[in-house]
Motif scaffolding. Structure first.
Motif, PDB file in Angstrom:
ATOM      1  N   ALA A   1      -6.577   3.042  13.387  1.00 55.64           N
ATOM      2  CA  ALA A   1      -5.990   1.972  12.584  1.00 55.64           C
ATOM      3  C   ALA A   1      -7.067   1.248  11.796  1.00 55.64           C
ATOM      4  O   ALA A   1      -6.893   0.936  10.618  1.00 55.64           O
TER       5      ALA A   1
ATOM      6  N   ASN B   1       0.845  -1.174   0.000  1.00 47.96           N
ATOM      7  CA  ASN B   1       0.000   0.000   0.000  1.00 47.96           C
ATOM      8  C   ASN B   1       0.889   1.235   0.000  1.00 47.96           C
ATOM      9  O   ASN B   1       1.823   1.328   0.797  1.00 47.96           O
TER      10      ASN B   1
ATOM     11  N   LEU C   1      -8.054   3.209   8.727  1.00 46.61           N
ATOM     12  CA  LEU C   1      -7.032   3.407   7.698  1.00 46.61           C
ATOM     13  C   LEU C   1      -6.671   2.134   6.946  1.00 46.61           C
ATOM     14  O   LEU C   1      -6.051   2.193   5.886  1.00 46.61           O
ATOM     15  N   ILE C   2      -7.026   0.972   7.493  1.00 43.53           N
ATOM     16  CA  ILE C   2      -6.694  -0.290   6.828  1.00 43.53           C
ATOM     17  C   ILE C   2      -7.187  -0.272   5.386  1.00 43.53           C
ATOM     18  O   ILE C   2      -8.284   0.196   5.094  1.00 43.53           O
ATOM     19  N   CYS C   3      -6.330  -0.767   4.490  1.00 41.32           N
ATOM     20  CA  CYS C   3      -6.768  -0.894   3.107  1.00 41.32           C
ATOM     21  C   CYS C   3      -6.757  -2.365   2.753  1.00 41.32           C
ATOM     22  O   CYS C   3      -5.714  -2.993   2.759  1.00 41.32           O
ATOM     23  N   LYS C   4      -7.910  -2.905   2.488  1.00 38.43           N
ATOM     24  CA  LYS C   4      -7.941  -4.325   2.166  1.00 38.43           C
ATOM     25  C   LYS C   4      -8.395  -4.532   0.730  1.00 38.43           C
ATOM     26  O   LYS C   4      -8.971  -3.630   0.101  1.00 38.43           O
TER      27      LYS C   4
ATOM     28  N   ASN D   1      -3.304  -4.521   6.331  1.00 41.54           N
ATOM     29  CA  ASN D   1      -4.280  -5.606   6.456  1.00 41.54           C
ATOM     30  C   ASN D   1      -3.579  -6.959   6.451  1.00 41.54           C
ATOM     31  O   ASN D   1      -4.138  -7.968   6.037  1.00 41.54           O
TER      32      ASN D   1
ATOM     33  N   MET E   1     -11.374   3.751   4.750  1.00 36.92           N
ATOM     34  CA  MET E   1     -10.613   4.670   3.900  1.00 36.92           C
ATOM     35  C   MET E   1     -10.813   4.353   2.428  1.00 36.92           C
ATOM     36  O   MET E   1     -10.741   5.238   1.576  1.00 36.92           O
ATOM     37  N   ARG E   2     -11.038   3.077   2.105  1.00 39.18           N
ATOM     38  CA  ARG E   2     -11.296   2.713   0.706  1.00 39.18           C
ATOM     39  C   ARG E   2     -12.786   2.702   0.404  1.00 39.18           C
ATOM     40  O   ARG E   2     -13.202   3.080  -0.672  1.00 39.18           O
TER      41      ARG E   2
ATOM     42  N   HIS F   1     -13.724  -1.376   9.249  1.00 43.29           N
ATOM     43  CA  HIS F   1     -12.521  -1.963   8.677  1.00 43.29           C
ATOM     44  C   HIS F   1     -12.384  -1.524   7.214  1.00 43.29           C
ATOM     45  O   HIS F   1     -13.203  -1.878   6.379  1.00 43.29           O
TER      46      HIS F   1
ATOM     47  N   LEU G   1       0.080   2.578  12.925  1.00 44.76           N
ATOM     48  CA  LEU G   1      -0.804   2.783  11.777  1.00 44.76           C
ATOM     49  C   LEU G   1      -0.196   2.185  10.520  1.00 44.76           C
ATOM     50  O   LEU G   1      -0.890   1.552   9.721  1.00 44.76           O
TER      51      LEU G   1
ATOM     52  N   SER H   1      -0.765  -1.469  10.603  1.00 47.08           N
ATOM     53  CA  SER H   1      -2.170  -1.863  10.520  1.00 47.08           C
ATOM     54  C   SER H   1      -2.708  -1.761   9.103  1.00 47.08           C
ATOM     55  O   SER H   1      -3.492  -2.587   8.668  1.00 47.08           O
ATOM     56  N   LEU H   2      -2.322  -0.715   8.406  1.00 46.82           N
ATOM     57  CA  LEU H   2      -3.029  -0.439   7.157  1.00 46.82           C
ATOM     58  C   LEU H   2      -2.694  -1.414   6.054  1.00 46.82           C
ATOM     59  O   LEU H   2      -3.287  -1.378   4.984  1.00 46.82           O
TER      60      LEU H   2
END
Lengths: 293, 643
Positions: free
Chosen positions: B479, A59, B482-485, A108, B416-417, B413, A102, A105-106
């Motif tokens: 957190a 990311n 902001l997670i991007c999955k 995933n 952000m996306r 979760h 952060l 975490s981001l």
């Protein structure tokens, strides 16, 4: 003037000192384990190699947050060496730590997220003692000079004798959480140095190449800053306090390496409970007594 | 003064108009227009007081005949409210609430009608604190009303099981605003009490909006707790009037003998503690979230709980170092710590916000209790930051709920996306709430310094541990957003424009507040303190403030600069490491039996350590014991020959 010199000195020399410390750490660790160990300069070679490697990225935001982490760590140390306010310094440190959480975490990613969660528990464990350390210096200066201060210049200049005399409990408490901050066993729960463990590499699992190099450099800066905080317990308005501080810092550093090599990683709840207990017993009682007298 | 009268009366007038407005478009227009007018009036008040005027405190007594009518009108309204509460409490078999209402109202009514009430020097009062409060109430309150227009439309679209009572809901919002303006601009204690009770009862009515069993129970809990506090207020008025011949808040705070005012002050502080939902009275604010989101936003940010801390800040100069101050600061510090621990353990977004409100108000309460200029400075700033950011976060969670049907943080979760605009709003709100160097940092800083100076180790411990727990619950929320999955689906729901108007205005306000901090501290808050303490006050040094601005700048600039160069860095996009068992993307993997599984990453909640089951009851017992002990101690000074 001394402010600017302090800031520049930290920004320029801290990574070298940090890298060297890391090399010494690895050498000492190897000797304790009966190995010869890598050359002292190995950490620099490692980082140089990392910088030339391709970045595997999940990311784009990882890059932003990693830079934020580095910049805020450097800012923490620079504020400290510039003689700013110790409470402010610690607040910036916490902000920096948050960027690392952060960043992890981001992605995933299972392992990085586990590391991030554990990193948050680490923050929960050490934060009270870190703030209490600042309070300790305030109370100590209030005790010795009449007016308390968080200002680092004044803490050093107004103390006729090392503050550790007033703050033995706070010092012990700080050493305890220093193990967490330096990411040493038994409290290295958010990140491991060896990728074959249950959490792989924890928060740094998804970092590679240049980003991993940034992580290493931030770690160097952070370690130097933390050891400087240790020296603050010793340095006072007398010339002999500086060599003494060097000795104490070296001893503290050696102690951390010794603990690292003689203990196994504990579960997070043991860390949390023990860190809070030490904070309450040593830190708070020390501050309390100092206020009573 | 004409602006103040306008601010008090205008919302009541609009409430009346809205009560008879059935048409949605007409309602929208009225709410928007009147909201704008209220904001304009508050700004006009601020300009006339601070820019054109000298900023000095102004008092207003009014013509005797007119005041006489107003007093009787207030009594009549109070009697009406009492009857209303009694009827409702009999209907729902919650007799204790009716009883509390009767005692309080009869006590004050007797006091006034028997001619014992003291004619104070002033009825209305306006100083810098009043102006700040008016601005907070006007701007945040009006924005919440505007937000409510779109929200309630969506709400009744989703919740067809509840009766659409918008002709009741919107008037109540405006009544609330009017009462708040009255509360912060009154000087006469009986007037403050009048508005105080109106806020109690209108929050009761708003919480019970849906008329479900849970809503009714929770609304009665809010009612009895606040009426109990109101009873304390009433007792304080009677005591102050009969023993000290004091009838206004300002006379009370400037009374020469601190020992004599101890009991009235501690009773007022008690009232404020119930209103600000401090331990052991925190339960009502948690229960309040059953109501539609605008209610929560209003109760938590601009009104209600702020009434409590406003009163405490007013009392702060006389509480410092006294028994009353010790009680308030200990309860505040305790609440700050306990509520922040509880906030770790819940995943319901609104509940986290509720706990964080309680926790933050605890900090403001503790600041007021210590009562030094430094802590009051921190308290006022915290109040402003908290109002904006909490209102914004509640609205964001409300919009999220309307858009996805859930308000659970676990469901955010990857927001952000899936919903970037809302995610950014939330990030700004959370950052404004706790991230260095915003609100929490400076106030914690000032508070910590003052607590150390006051040699109060208990408060120091509360702050150092409480700030660690506070950081945990905000960071894990941040957190989660902001997670991007992989394969995130965009949220398709269209959030109404009125919600965006309010959300973006809040975000802008938050940023303006942060950036203008050094100026507003020097120009607005420090003179305000000088007024409260009648001496020159200077809190943070300019250098420290500049460092904070630099930090704030960095938080925005570092990501922006890095963002510019990001695309130039050569990277190889990969999927996450999963020990080689990934199945296509970063969410699916092959389980040990060879089946495809979906990975789910949850936050930590540490229920075994900080859970409600474990710490709620002990905390309530401790806090209750503390309050009983302190108030008994104070009352014992009455019989101990002091008077």
């Amino acid at each position: 003037m001394s402010t600017i010199i302090g800031i520049i000195a930290f920004i320029v020399f801290a990574p070298f000192a940090g890298g060297l410390l890391s090399g010494i750490d690895r050498k000492l660790t190897a000797r304790m384990q009966g190995r010869i160990g890598p050359p002292i300069l190995q950490p620099f070679y490692d980082v140089k190699k990392l910088l030339n490697k391709e970045i595997l990225l999940i990311n784009n935001m990882q890059i932003l947050f990693m830079w934020c982490f580095l910049v805020f760590i450097v800012f923490t140390g620079a504020l400290f060496c510039g003689g700013s306010n110790i409470l402010l310094v610690f607040f910036v440190l916490t902000t920096a730590a948050m960027f690392l959480v952060l960043e992890a975490s981001l992605t995933n990613s299972a392992y990085a997220t586990m590391g991030a969660n554990r990193e948050m528990i680490q923050m929960l464990s050490y934060e009270p003692m870190v703030l209490l350390t600042a309070v300790g210096f305030y109370v100590a200066t209030a005790f010795s000079t009449g007016t308390g201060t968080f200002n680092l210049h004044e803490i050093v200049d107004n103390s006729p004798i090392p503050n550790i005399v007033y703050l033995p409990g706070v010092f012990i408490g700080f050493l305890y959480i220093l193990t967490i901050k330096l990411r040493k066993s038994p409290f290295d729960i958010s990140m491991s140095h060896h990728a074959h463990q249950e959490m792989v590499k924890g928060v740094t699992t998804e970092l590679s190449g240049g980003l991993m190099a940034l992580m290493e450099i931030s770690h160097w800066y952070e370690n130097v800053f933390l050891l400087l905080v240790v020296s603050l317990f010793i340095i006072c308005d007398a010339w002999w306090s500086i060599p003494l501080a060097v000795v104490v810092v070296a001893a503290a550093f050696f102690l951390e390496i010794l603990i690292d090599n003689t203990s196994a990683r504990v579960k997070w709840d043991v860390m949390l409970k023990s860190a809070w207990a030490v904070t309450l017993v040593f830190g708070c009682i020390n501050v309390f007594i100092l206020q009573l007298i | 003064m004409e602006f103040i009268e306008f601010l008090i009366l205008f919302p009541f007038l609009i409430a009346g108009v809205l009560a008879v407005t059935q048409n949605n478009t007409a309602r929208k227009t009225i709410v928007y227009l009147s909201g704008g007018i209220i904001i304009a009036a508050a700004i006009a008040l601020a300009v006339s007081q601070l820019v054109l005027g000298s900023g000095n405190a102004k008092t207003w007594r009014g013509e005797e005949s007119l005041i006489h009518i107003v007093d009787y009108a207030m009594l009549a309204v109070e009697a009406f409210l009492m009857v209303l509460v009694v009827i409702l409490s009999i209907k729902h078999r919650k007799y204790y609430a009716g009883l509390l209402s009767v005692i309080g109202t009869v006590l004050v009514g007797w006091f006034e009608l028997s001619g014992r009430a003291v004619k104070g020097t002033a009825n209305l009062y306006c100083d810098r604190l009043t102006v700040v409060m008016c601005l907070v109430i006007a701007v945040i309150g009006s924005l919440i009303c505007m937000y409510a227009v779109g929200y309630m439309h969506d709400y009744h679209h989703h919740h067809t099981e509840y009766k659409d009572r918008r002709t009741f809901f919107f008037p109540m919002l405006f009544v609330f605003l009017g009462a708040m303006f009255g509360l912060v601009t009154s000087s006469n204690l009986i007037w403050i009490y009048f508005f105080w009770e109106i806020t109690s009862i209108s929050s009761f009515l708003l919480i019970g909006y849906t008329r479900t069993k849970e809503a009714v129970n929770n609304s009665f809990r809010a009612l009895w707790m606040n009426l109990l506090g109101g009873l304390g207020f009433a007792a304080a008025i009677v005591l102050a009037g009969m023993r000290l011949n004091v009838g206004t808040l300002q006379e009370l705070v400037s009374y020469s003998d601190k020992a004599l005012i101890l009991v009235p002050v501690i009773l007022l502080a008690f009232a404020a503690i119930t209103k600000s939902a401090q331990m052991p009275f925190s339960r009502w604010l948690l229960g309040a979230m059953v109501a539609p989101t605008p209610t929560s936003a209003l109760l938590h940010s601009a009104t209600m709980v702020k009434a409590g801390v406003y009163l405490l800040l007013r009392l702060a100069p006389v509480m410092g170092g006294e028994l009353s101050g010790t009680m308030v600061s200990v309860i505040g510090g305790f609440t700050f710590l306990i509520a922040s621990m509880l906030a770790i353990t819940v995943s319901d977004g609104k509940k986290v916000l509720a706990y964080s409100t309680i926790s933050n108000l605890g900090l403001i309460t503790a600041c007021a209790g210590v009562g030094s200029p430094d802590t009051v400075w921190a308290g006022v700033l915290l109040l402003m930051f908290h109002a904006v950011s909490k209102s914004m976060l509640f609205q964001a969670v409300g919009s999220f709920e309307n858009a996805t049907g859930s308000r659970n943080i676990e469901d955010m979760h990857g927001l952000m996306r899936s919903y970037p605009r809302l995610a950014i709003i939330m990030v700004i709100g959370i950052a404004g709430m706790f991230l260095a160097p915003f609100g929490m940092l400076i106030s914690k800083w000032a508070a910590l310094k003052a607590f150390v100076d006051a040699k109060n180790i208990f408060l120091v411990v509360s702050i150092v541990f409480g700030s660690a727990t506070t950081m945990l619950y905000w960071t894990k929320w941040l957190a989660k957003i902001l997670i991007c999955k992989a394969d995130t689906h965009k949220v398709t729901h269209k959030t109404p424009g009125s919600e965006w108007t309010s959300l973006f205005t809040h975000a802008a306000l938050m940023i303006v507040l942060c950036v203008s901090l050094p100026i507003s501290s020097k120009r607005l808050i420090e003179p305000l303190l000088s007024q409260l303490y009648s001496k020159t006050v200077s809190v943070l040094s300019v250098e420290d403030l500049i460092i904070m601005v630099i930090m704030m700048f960095m938080i925005f600039v570092v990501p922006a600069v890095a963002g510019l160069f990001v695309h130039k860095i050569k990277v190889k996009p990969v999927i996450t490491y999963m020990s080689g068992i990934n199945n296509g993307d970063d969410r699916r993997f092959i389980g040990s039996f060879g089946e495809r599984k979906l990975q789910y990453l949850s936050n930590w909640y540490m229920v075994d350590y900080f859970g409600e089951k474990r710490i709620w009851k002990p905390a309530v017992y401790v806090a209750t014991a503390l309050i009983v002990i302190f108030i008994s101690l104070a009352i014992s000074t009455l019989t101990g020959g002091v008077i």
